[in-house]
Design a protein around this motif. Structure first.
Motif, PDB file in Angstrom:
ATOM      1  N   LYS A 189       0.833  -1.213   0.000  1.00 20.49           N
ATOM      2  CA  LYS A 189       0.000   0.000   0.000  1.00 20.49           C
ATOM      3  C   LYS A 189       0.861   1.253   0.000  1.00 20.49           C
ATOM      4  O   LYS A 189       0.639   2.186  -0.783  1.00 20.49           O
ATOM      5  N   GLU A 190       1.875   1.276   0.873  1.00 21.03           N
ATOM      6  CA  GLU A 190       2.753   2.446   0.941  1.00 21.03           C
ATOM      7  C   GLU A 190       3.613   2.577  -0.311  1.00 21.03           C
ATOM      8  O   GLU A 190       3.797   3.669  -0.840  1.00 21.03           O
ATOM      9  N   ALA A 191       4.129   1.431  -0.805  1.00 24.76           N
ATOM     10  CA  ALA A 191       4.968   1.459  -2.004  1.00 24.76           C
ATOM     11  C   ALA A 191       4.195   1.984  -3.213  1.00 24.76           C
ATOM     12  O   ALA A 191       4.725   2.732  -4.029  1.00 24.76           O
ATOM     13  N   LYS A 192       2.927   1.610  -3.316  1.00 27.13           N
ATOM     14  CA  LYS A 192       2.113   2.075  -4.443  1.00 27.13           C
ATOM     15  C   LYS A 192       1.891   3.583  -4.359  1.00 27.13           C
ATOM     16  O   LYS A 192       1.947   4.282  -5.381  1.00 27.13           O
ATOM     17  N   LYS A 193       1.658   4.089  -3.148  1.00 28.52           N
ATOM     18  CA  LYS A 193       1.487   5.533  -2.977  1.00 28.52           C
ATOM     19  C   LYS A 193       2.759   6.279  -3.372  1.00 28.52           C
ATOM     20  O   LYS A 193       2.710   7.297  -4.064  1.00 28.52           O
ATOM     21  N   ILE A 194       3.907   5.779  -2.914  1.00 32.29           N
ATOM     22  CA  ILE A 194       5.190   6.406  -3.255  1.00 32.29           C
ATOM     23  C   ILE A 194       5.418   6.347  -4.753  1.00 32.29           C
ATOM     24  O   ILE A 194       5.871   7.321  -5.368  1.00 32.29           O
ATOM     25  N   TYR A 195       5.078   5.218  -5.363  1.00 29.05           N
ATOM     26  CA  TYR A 195       5.255   5.071  -6.810  1.00 29.05           C
ATOM     27  C   TYR A 195       4.410   6.087  -7.575  1.00 29.05           C
ATOM     28  O   TYR A 195       4.897   6.770  -8.480  1.00 29.05           O
ATOM     29  N   LEU A 196       3.145   6.191  -7.213  1.00 31.63           N
ATOM     30  CA  LEU A 196       2.249   7.109  -7.923  1.00 31.63           C
ATOM     31  C   LEU A 196       2.696   8.556  -7.794  1.00 31.63           C
ATOM     32  O   LEU A 196       2.462   9.368  -8.691  1.00 31.63           O
ATOM     33  N   GLU A 197       3.354   8.881  -6.676  1.00 39.09           N
ATOM     34  CA  GLU A 197       3.789  10.262  -6.450  1.00 39.09           C
ATOM     35  C   GLU A 197       5.124  10.582  -7.126  1.00 39.09           C
ATOM     36  O   GLU A 197       5.459  11.758  -7.271  1.00 39.09           O
ATOM     37  N   ASN A 198       5.874   9.559  -7.535  1.00 39.80           N
ATOM     38  CA  ASN A 198       7.228   9.812  -8.017  1.00 39.80           C
ATOM     39  C   ASN A 198       7.602   9.138  -9.336  1.00 39.80           C
ATOM     40  O   ASN A 198       8.647   9.448  -9.901  1.00 39.80           O
ATOM     41  N   TYR A 199       6.774   8.230  -9.827  1.00 38.28           N
ATOM     42  CA  TYR A 199       7.130   7.477 -11.027  1.00 38.28           C
ATOM     43  C   TYR A 199       5.982   7.480 -12.028  1.00 38.28           C
ATOM     44  O   TYR A 199       4.831   7.662 -11.679  1.00 38.28           O
ATOM     45  N   ALA A 200       6.336   7.214 -13.292  1.00 43.62           N
ATOM     46  CA  ALA A 200       5.309   7.143 -14.337  1.00 43.62           C
ATOM     47  C   ALA A 200       5.653   6.057 -15.342  1.00 43.62           C
ATOM     48  O   ALA A 200       5.386   6.175 -16.522  1.00 43.62           O
ATOM     49  N   GLY A 201       6.282   4.975 -14.882  1.00 37.56           N
ATOM     50  CA  GLY A 201       6.670   3.873 -15.749  1.00 37.56           C
ATOM     51  C   GLY A 201       5.765   2.674 -15.580  1.00 37.56           C
ATOM     52  O   GLY A 201       4.587   2.797 -15.273  1.00 37.56           O
ATOM     53  N   ALA A 202       6.355   1.480 -15.768  1.00 34.69           N
ATOM     54  CA  ALA A 202       5.558   0.255 -15.768  1.00 34.69           C
ATOM     55  C   ALA A 202       5.542  -0.469 -14.434  1.00 34.69           C
ATOM     56  O   ALA A 202       4.895  -1.495 -14.296  1.00 34.69           O
ATOM     57  N   SER A 203       6.264   0.032 -13.437  1.00 40.11           N
ATOM     58  CA  SER A 203       6.353  -0.689 -12.171  1.00 40.11           C
ATOM     59  C   SER A 203       5.009  -0.831 -11.473  1.00 40.11           C
ATOM     60  O   SER A 203       4.845  -1.696 -10.619  1.00 40.11           O
ATOM     61  N   ILE A 204       4.057   0.033 -11.822  1.00 36.43           N
ATOM     62  CA  ILE A 204       2.734  -0.077 -11.219  1.00 36.43           C
ATOM     63  C   ILE A 204       2.134  -1.441 -11.521  1.00 36.43           C
ATOM     64  O   ILE A 204       1.378  -1.999 -10.728  1.00 36.43           O
ATOM     65  N   GLU A 205       2.488  -2.007 -12.687  1.00 34.18           N
ATOM     66  CA  GLU A 205       1.994  -3.325 -13.051  1.00 34.18           C
ATOM     67  C   GLU A 205       2.545  -4.386 -12.102  1.00 34.18           C
ATOM     68  O   GLU A 205       1.839  -5.306 -11.709  1.00 34.18           O
ATOM     69  N   SER A 206       3.821  -4.261 -11.744  1.00 30.96           N
ATOM     70  CA  SER A 206       4.411  -5.244 -10.832  1.00 30.96           C
ATOM     71  C   SER A 206       3.789  -5.140  -9.445  1.00 30.96           C
ATOM     72  O   SER A 206       3.555  -6.151  -8.776  1.00 30.96           O
ATOM     73  N   LEU A 207       3.493  -3.909  -9.007  1.00 35.78           N
ATOM     74  CA  LEU A 207       2.867  -3.730  -7.696  1.00 35.78           C
ATOM     75  C   LEU A 207       1.454  -4.303  -7.685  1.00 35.78           C
ATOM     76  O   LEU A 207       1.047  -4.945  -6.720  1.00 35.78           O
ATOM     77  N   ASN A 208       0.713  -4.075  -8.790  1.00 39.58           N
ATOM     78  CA  ASN A 208      -0.639  -4.626  -8.883  1.00 39.58           C
ATOM     79  C   ASN A 208      -0.606  -6.150  -8.892  1.00 39.58           C
ATOM     80  O   ASN A 208      -1.417  -6.805  -8.234  1.00 39.58           O
ATOM     81  N   TRP A 209       0.356  -6.700  -9.653  1.00 34.37           N
ATOM     82  CA  TRP A 209       0.450  -8.157  -9.713  1.00 34.37           C
ATOM     83  C   TRP A 209       0.873  -8.728  -8.364  1.00 34.37           C
ATOM     84  O   TRP A 209       0.355  -9.748  -7.917  1.00 34.37           O
ATOM     85  N   LEU A 210       1.801  -8.057  -7.702  1.00 36.38           N
ATOM     86  CA  LEU A 210       2.267  -8.536  -6.398  1.00 36.38           C
ATOM     87  C   LEU A 210       1.136  -8.494  -5.374  1.00 36.38           C
ATOM     88  O   LEU A 210       1.039  -9.360  -4.497  1.00 36.38           O
TER      89      LEU A 210
END
Length: 329
Positions: free
Chosen positions: A110-131
């Motif tokens: 949950k925290e990693a996804k929030k940090i990702y959305l605030e700082n990144y715009a690549g494909a890692s969101i897919e890995s977080l969703n899958w995880l």
């Protein structure tokens, strides 16, 4: 898995029970795995040895009446294992451990996804969703295991045996799913920096300093500078764009830029960048000279590298899928 298959090999009684206790290392290993996927700077450290404590306790509990007694006593212990307090205590202990580690894994995600959305715009969101999905699947697996162990100590042990077979098949399914995902998406796992802070924490740190008119003017100037940079330089075309890249491009510190986008504009960096990508995609879809471009080619051209994330962002921005939008032009 070997425990579920039974004791087909000729091993000692000590080794049999010790092998079962290795289960206490499964959830800590998964927890550390989640950390390693989420954060690029994660490294195993001596402090992580604390996670083997439940494993050690489980074996210490068995020490007086199993590991240190003669062979006949060990056989008697195993024959009455379902009624032995040590075994019952370890079963309770393992389910408490499962619950705590699963909750901890979800909190990290949950925290990693929030940090990702605030700082990144690549494909890692897919890995977080899958995880997240993978953790849900494991939660289901361990819930069934809990039911199995409850029936094990009741008048219906045969239900426990059937559930054990179901768990074995479920286990194979989860492993196959994991391997399929990894083989088909070798670049799925891209990590984030654990030192990055959530904007709400940055705002909390600065709550005692009242924003002055000069600060507000500075934010306005930085916003104009940011928008001009996005339009002129088109950094959003980079599928792995991070807030650090934009910070380097316009000379605004990452901390200030994060507050500007995530707090002042009330947009995640991920959504902020995708807005420019979708606008570019809409222009390409409207361009009659580009009507031979497929949706897949367009999404790659504008900086996306996932069809699902492109479709989600496009529908969120326009209310239509890319295909429907093109047909309605």
């Amino acid at each position: 898995m070997s425990v579920n298959l039974g004791y087909s090999s000729d091993i000692s009684l000590d080794a049999r029970l010790f092998r079962s206790s290795v289960f206490f290392l499964q959830l800590p290993t998964f927890y550390l795995y989640v950390l390693s996927v989420c954060y690029s700077d994660f490294r195993l450290k001596p402090k992580h040895l604390v996670h083997i404590i439940p494993f050690l306790i489980a074996n210490l509990i068995l020490l007086p009446r199993f590991y240190t007694v003669d062979q006949a006593s060990k056989i008697s212990f195993l024959a009455k294992s379902s009624s032995m307090p040590e075994i019952q205590l370890n079963h309770i202990f393992i389910h408490i451990q499962i619950a705590l580690y699963i909750i901890a894994a979800f909190m990290i995600l949950k925290e990693a996804k929030k940090i990702y959305l605030e700082n990144y715009a690549g494909a890692s969101i897919e890995s977080l969703n899958w995880l997240f999905q993978f953790t849900l699947a494991l939660s289901g697996f361990y819930f069934i295991a809990l039911l199995k162990n409850i029936f094990k100590f009741t008048e219906y042990p045969y239900i426990s045996e059937w559930l054990k077979i179901g768990l074995f098949l479920f286990e194979l399914l989860i492993i196959s799913w994991y391997l399929y995902k990894a083989l088909n998406n070798p670049t799925l796992f891209r990590n984030i920096d654990s030192k990055l802070k959530l904007v709400k924490n940055i705002i909390y740190e600065e709550k005692n300093s009242e924003p002055s008119a000069a600060n507000e003017n500075e934010y306005s100037e930085e916003l104009l500078k940011l928008k001009k940079y996005m339009i002129d330089e088109k950094p959003f075309l980079n599928p792995s764009l991070t807030i650090q890249d934009v910070s380097d491009g316009i000379g605004i510190p990452v901390r200030d830029l994060s507050v500007l986008i995530n707090h002042k504009l009330e947009q995640h960096f991920y959504d902020f960048v995708n807005t420019y990508r979708i606008e570019k995609a809409m222009d390409l879809l409207k361009d009659v000279t580009k009507n031979k471009l497929t949706i897949l080619e367009i999404l790659y051209d504008v900086g996306f590298n996932s069809k699902s994330s492109f479709n989600t962002a496009f529908k969120k921005h326009t209310g239509n899928t890319p295909t429907a939008y093109r047909k309605n032009l």
